[in-house]
Design an enzyme around this catalytic site. Structure first.
Site, PDB file in Angstrom:
ATOM      1  N   HIS A   1      44.496 113.310 -25.393  1.00 41.95           N
ATOM      2  CA  HIS A   1      45.656 113.541 -24.521  1.00 41.95           C
ATOM      3  C   HIS A   1      46.329 112.239 -24.076  1.00 41.95           C
ATOM      4  O   HIS A   1      46.411 111.972 -22.867  1.00 41.95           O
ATOM      5  CB  HIS A   1      45.225 114.306 -23.259  1.00 41.95           C
ATOM      6  CG  HIS A   1      44.631 115.652 -23.521  1.00 41.95           C
ATOM      7  ND1 HIS A   1      43.915 116.343 -22.568  1.00 41.95           N
ATOM      8  CD2 HIS A   1      44.657 116.453 -24.609  1.00 41.95           C
ATOM      9  CE1 HIS A   1      43.511 117.506 -23.062  1.00 41.95           C
ATOM     10  NE2 HIS A   1      43.946 117.594 -24.305  1.00 41.95           N
TER      11      HIS A   1
ATOM     12  N   ASN B   1      45.339 120.267 -19.664  1.00 44.35           N
ATOM     13  CA  ASN B   1      45.831 119.940 -21.009  1.00 44.35           C
ATOM     14  C   ASN B   1      47.350 119.798 -20.950  1.00 44.35           C
ATOM     15  O   ASN B   1      48.019 120.580 -20.295  1.00 44.35           O
ATOM     16  CB  ASN B   1      45.476 121.047 -21.991  1.00 44.35           C
ATOM     17  CG  ASN B   1      44.060 121.538 -21.785  1.00 44.35           C
ATOM     18  OD1 ASN B   1      43.735 121.995 -20.700  1.00 44.35           O
ATOM     19  ND2 ASN B   1      43.244 121.425 -22.777  1.00 44.35           N
TER      20      ASN B   1
ATOM     21  N   GLU C   1      36.756 122.323 -19.843  1.00 45.15           N
ATOM     22  CA  GLU C   1      36.860 123.467 -20.732  1.00 45.15           C
ATOM     23  C   GLU C   1      35.531 123.743 -21.397  1.00 45.15           C
ATOM     24  O   GLU C   1      34.838 122.816 -21.816  1.00 45.15           O
ATOM     25  CB  GLU C   1      37.882 123.184 -21.820  1.00 45.15           C
ATOM     26  CG  GLU C   1      39.217 123.729 -21.460  1.00 45.15           C
ATOM     27  CD  GLU C   1      40.264 122.672 -21.616  1.00 45.15           C
ATOM     28  OE1 GLU C   1      40.078 121.802 -22.470  1.00 45.15           O
ATOM     29  OE2 GLU C   1      41.246 122.722 -20.882  1.00 45.15           O
TER      30      GLU C   1
HETATM   31  P1  FAE Z   1      53.204 114.636 -30.590  1.00 47.44           P
HETATM   32  O1  FAE Z   1      52.942 116.093 -30.580  1.00 47.44           O
HETATM   33  O2  FAE Z   1      52.056 113.710 -30.792  1.00 47.44           O
HETATM   34  O3  FAE Z   1      54.300 114.363 -31.720  1.00 47.44           O
HETATM   35  C1  FAE Z   1      54.710 113.078 -32.095  1.00 47.44           C
HETATM   36  C2  FAE Z   1      55.119 113.104 -33.550  1.00 47.44           C
HETATM   37  O4  FAE Z   1      55.813 111.899 -33.856  1.00 47.44           O
HETATM   38  C3  FAE Z   1      53.958 113.200 -34.525  1.00 47.44           C
HETATM   39  O5  FAE Z   1      54.179 114.270 -35.418  1.00 47.44           O
HETATM   40  C4  FAE Z   1      53.968 111.840 -35.236  1.00 47.44           C
HETATM   41  O6  FAE Z   1      53.520 111.912 -36.577  1.00 47.44           O
HETATM   42  C5  FAE Z   1      55.412 111.447 -35.133  1.00 47.44           C
HETATM   43  N1  FAE Z   1      55.651 109.999 -35.178  1.00 47.44           N
HETATM   44  C6  FAE Z   1      54.981 109.029 -34.523  1.00 47.44           C
HETATM   45  N2  FAE Z   1      55.516 107.825 -34.770  1.00 47.44           N
HETATM   46  C7  FAE Z   1      56.585 108.031 -35.601  1.00 47.44           C
HETATM   47  C8  FAE Z   1      57.534 107.172 -36.209  1.00 47.44           C
HETATM   48  N3  FAE Z   1      57.523 105.836 -35.993  1.00 47.44           N
HETATM   49  N4  FAE Z   1      58.460 107.718 -37.028  1.00 47.44           N
HETATM   50  C9  FAE Z   1      58.479 109.056 -37.248  1.00 47.44           C
HETATM   51  N5  FAE Z   1      57.595 109.919 -36.686  1.00 47.44           N
HETATM   52  C10 FAE Z   1      56.657 109.406 -35.866  1.00 47.44           C
HETATM   53  O7  FAE Z   1      53.926 114.166 -29.264  1.00 47.44           O
HETATM   54  N6  FAE Z   1      47.054 119.596 -25.577  1.00 47.44           N
HETATM   55  C11 FAE Z   1      47.060 120.767 -24.906  1.00 47.44           C
HETATM   56  O8  FAE Z   1      47.890 120.961 -24.009  1.00 47.44           O
HETATM   57  N7  FAE Z   1      46.155 121.748 -25.228  1.00 47.44           N
HETATM   58  C12 FAE Z   1      45.203 121.584 -26.190  1.00 47.44           C
HETATM   59  O9  FAE Z   1      44.430 122.498 -26.483  1.00 47.44           O
HETATM   60  C13 FAE Z   1      45.154 120.340 -26.877  1.00 47.44           C
HETATM   61  N8  FAE Z   1      44.204 120.100 -27.802  1.00 47.44           N
HETATM   62  C14 FAE Z   1      44.267 118.927 -28.539  1.00 47.44           C
HETATM   63  C15 FAE Z   1      43.341 118.731 -29.564  1.00 47.44           C
HETATM   64  C16 FAE Z   1      43.445 117.600 -30.365  1.00 47.44           C
HETATM   65  C17 FAE Z   1      42.447 117.375 -31.461  1.00 47.44           C
HETATM   66  C18 FAE Z   1      44.491 116.677 -30.161  1.00 47.44           C
HETATM   67  C19 FAE Z   1      44.641 115.454 -31.035  1.00 47.44           C
HETATM   68  C20 FAE Z   1      45.403 116.865 -29.135  1.00 47.44           C
HETATM   69  C21 FAE Z   1      45.292 117.984 -28.316  1.00 47.44           C
HETATM   70  N9  FAE Z   1      46.200 118.217 -27.286  1.00 47.44           N
HETATM   71  C22 FAE Z   1      46.151 119.379 -26.568  1.00 47.44           C
HETATM   72  C23 FAE Z   1      47.238 117.225 -26.945  1.00 47.44           C
HETATM   73  C24 FAE Z   1      48.623 117.642 -27.426  1.00 47.44           C
HETATM   74  O10 FAE Z   1      48.593 118.043 -28.779  1.00 47.44           O
HETATM   75  C25 FAE Z   1      49.576 116.450 -27.218  1.00 47.44           C
HETATM   76  O11 FAE Z   1      49.600 116.164 -25.832  1.00 47.44           O
HETATM   77  C26 FAE Z   1      50.980 116.744 -27.679  1.00 47.44           C
HETATM   78  O12 FAE Z   1      51.007 117.040 -29.058  1.00 47.44           O
HETATM   79  C27 FAE Z   1      51.908 115.561 -27.396  1.00 47.44           C
HETATM   80  O13 FAE Z   1      53.223 115.974 -27.644  1.00 47.44           O
HETATM   81  P2  FAE Z   1      54.353 114.905 -27.897  1.00 47.44           P
HETATM   82  O14 FAE Z   1      55.632 115.636 -28.092  1.00 47.44           O
HETATM   83  O15 FAE Z   1      54.285 113.860 -26.847  1.00 47.44           O
END
Ligand code: FAE
Length: 547
Positions: free
Chosen positions: A488, A526, A403
């Site tokens: 990721h 992504n 990207e």
């Molecule tokens: P996620 O969205 O991480 O949600 C998990 C949630 O569970 C979080 O809110 C935690 O606080 C919560 N949690 C964890 N442990 C516990 C617990 N024990 N008890 C209660 N709550 C808990 O998971 N992906 C893209 O496709 N495009 C992008 O442009 C992109 N940019 C990114 C930029 C950054 C800076 C970051 C950090 C990530 C980026 N990603 C991007 C990755 C994407 O946000 C990530 O793959 C998803 O958010 C993962 O989704 P999940 O549902 O697996």
């Protein structure tokens, strides 16, 4: 006992919920404006946190993509859902009147329980950028695992709060390697379109792209890619492009054009708060407990599961512990959160039936960053939109999808900056260390070398063609590659291995994984569209067959 949760909600919530229902009924293709944020905030304030001893039909751990999809679809099927989220609600402005901090000025809101920032770009022009901040339950977690820093969003909305919103569906020819046990036809015909619609994904107006000052950096990226013979692609996003045009015209408060990314986005990005979670709230069946962290899940003698929860204050201290009972538990704590929980629960005997695949198959989506120093006659622009929209697709030939990323410093840097997703073959494993009482990850720093080599397949060629060099000042002193991190994380409870082919955990009925832990380490692009689409596929089957 689901009625218990509902009756704790004050009646005044219903009119607000109707308002949200009105706005979210156009969800899908439509954009929800900033009013959805305040509607979300109102619904959140009306939502009661979970009480000790409560019994809920469905408890969802985490409110990112997987958790939000599961909560919405379960609620629409008539099931009362409680989401337990360890991060904050992010519904209240700070001292500057904004909910989220700016990328260029990290403050107490920016990092999860750190006293010093850990910025992905640690240096600029040789100077370190990190600074002391008050310890607070901030939005971005820089979790230092073995050999790698894993950045993750913390709060209601999970990673959608902090990410760039790049919403990429993998090329169909690559899908077999992403999710080998899933029928591509159903994903590309049904679940990817469903996910893209519900997330509000769209692509920049190409005519505007050609003229917008804030995308000069992307046009320079395209020019350099094409002159070296690489395919250039537009990258879809969940940002509201019409809003961005208004930002450029100076008619609305700025967000993408005010360098907002990483620490939250105050206006134009369609986070899960504005899409899936707004719809979930509108059902009247979903409640959320922010600043609550799940610590244990174990079978209850009378059926269902006992779920242990810690309530946190904004300094991270535990202010209460609660045990509730859930008929079904959906693990949506993200790849790292879900994997760590499951590995510990298996090792400590809380969930002894989990199989030996739990903790395995973790990858970092081959993330590696780099910058290039352009010539002085090739400026990339002082104003850079924080929302990337362009990419270089060399996956088939060189194993890298890069990207063209912003460097929104507010000054002309003459730099091109890139985040590459590469076909890194290495996979790590989470395991329980009984001596420390912690889950560890055996990722090796040297495992990033294949990613660097794949990224070089693009940037060595561009540098040779353009007569340019790599920047060495962004990740430390004289360091070219940002190979110490990932945005990721994927895997750790892989589909069809730790679970069945729909995310049901082996060994304990009524336990499900619905997040990025299901994807075996690499999505080729992504990941959040794939996480969302897979969650849509799996929850449909679970609702039809199990409920
Ligand atoms: P996620 O969205 O991480 O949600 C998990 C949630 O569970 C979080 O809110 C935690 O606080 C919560 N949690 C964890 N442990 C516990 C617990 N024990 N008890 C209660 N709550 C808990 O998971 N992906 C893209 O496709 N495009 C992008 O442009 C992109 N940019 C990114 C930029 C950054 C800076 C970051 C950090 C990530 C980026 N990603 C991007 C990755 C994407 O946000 C990530 O793959 C998803 O958010 C993962 O989704 P999940 O549902 O697996």
């Amino acid at each position: 006992m689901s009625a218990d949760l509902q009756t704790r909600r004050p009646d005044r919530g219903s009119s607000r919920r109707q308002f949200i229902a009105g706005t979210s009924s156009i969800l899908g293709a439509a954009v929800i404006g900033s009013s959805a944020t305040s509607a979300w905030a109102a619904a959140q304030r009306d939502s009661a946190v979970i009480e000790p001893g409560a019994r809920v039909p469905a408890l969802v751990i985490g409110s990112g993509y997987g958790g939000s999809v599961a909560a919405l679809r379960l609620a629409q099927a008539g099931v009362d859902v409680h989401i337990v989220e360890m991060g904050m609600a992010w519904d209240t402005p700070g001292t500057d009147g904004k909910i989220f901090a700016n990328t260029t000025k990290p403050d107490y809101r920016s990092f999860w329980l750190r006293t010093r920032t850990k910025q992905p770009l640690s240096n600029f022009l040789g100077f370190p950028l990190d600074k002391d901040v008050p310890r607070y339950t901030g939005i971005l977690d820089a979790e230092e695992m073995g050999g790698i820093i894993v950045y993750q969003g913390r709060g209601v909305g999970g990673g959608s709060l902090v990410n760039g919103g790049m919403a990429v569906t993998p090329r169909r020819e690559n899908f077999g390697a992403v999710l080998p046990s899933v029928d591509p036809d159903e994903m590309y015909d049904v679940y990817y379109p469903r996910a893209n619609a519900a997330l509000g994904v769209s692509t920049i107006d190409p005519a505007w792209f050609e003229t917008a000052a804030c995308y000069q950096y992307a046009r320079v990226g395209r020019k350099h890619a094409e002159r070296s013979g690489f395919p250039f692609v537009f990258v879809p996003d969940v940002y509201d492009w019409d809003y961005m045009k208004q930002e450029a015209a100076g008619t609305v408060p700025k967000s993408a054009l005010a360098a907002e990314i990483l620490y939250g986005n105050n206006y134009g990005k369609k986070t899960l708060q504005k899409t899936y979670l707004a719809q979930a709230n509108a059902t009247g069946r979903v409640t959320v407990s922010p600043l609550h962290r799940v610590t244990t899940v174990t079978p209850a003698s009378a059926g269902g599961y006992l779920v242990g929860i810690e309530q946190l204050d904004t300094g991270g201290a535990v202010t209460a512990t609660k045990t509730v009972t859930a008929d079904r538990v959906f693990f949506a704590a993200g790849s790292v959160g879900t994997s760590k929980l499951l590995v510990r629960l298996k090792a400590t005997g809380a969930l002894p039936g989990l199989n030996g695949e739990v903790g395995k198959g973790w990858g970092e989506n081959g993330n590696v960053m780099c910058g290039r120093a352009n010539h002085l006659w090739d400026p990339t622009g002082a104003l850079q939109s924080s929302i990337p929209t362009a990419g270089i697709d060399n996956w088939a030939a060189g194993g890298a999808f890069a990207e063209v990323a912003p460097l929104p410093t507010g000054i002309e840097t003459f730099a091109s900056f890139y985040l590459s997703i590469t076909k890194n073959p290495h996979r790590a494993q989470f395991s329980w260390n009984a001596a420390t009482g912690k889950v560890e990850l055996n990722w090796q720093t040297s495992w990033k070398q294949p990613s660097i080599d794949m990224a070089k397949s693009i940037f060595d060629r561009i540098n040779a063609k353009e007569g340019t060099i790599y920047r060495t000042d962004l990740f430390g002193a004289y360091k070219i590659w940002g190979d110490h991190l990932t945005y990721h994380p994927l895997g750790g409870a892989v589909l069809d291995r730790a679970t069945d082919n729909y995310g049901r955990l082996h060994g304990h009925s009524g336990l499900y994984v619905v997040d990025g832990a299901l994807i075996p380490g690499n999505a080729s692009v992504n990941p959040f569209v794939t996480i969302t689409a897979l969650a849509e596929r799996n929850i449909e089957e679970i609702i039809a067959a199990d409920l």
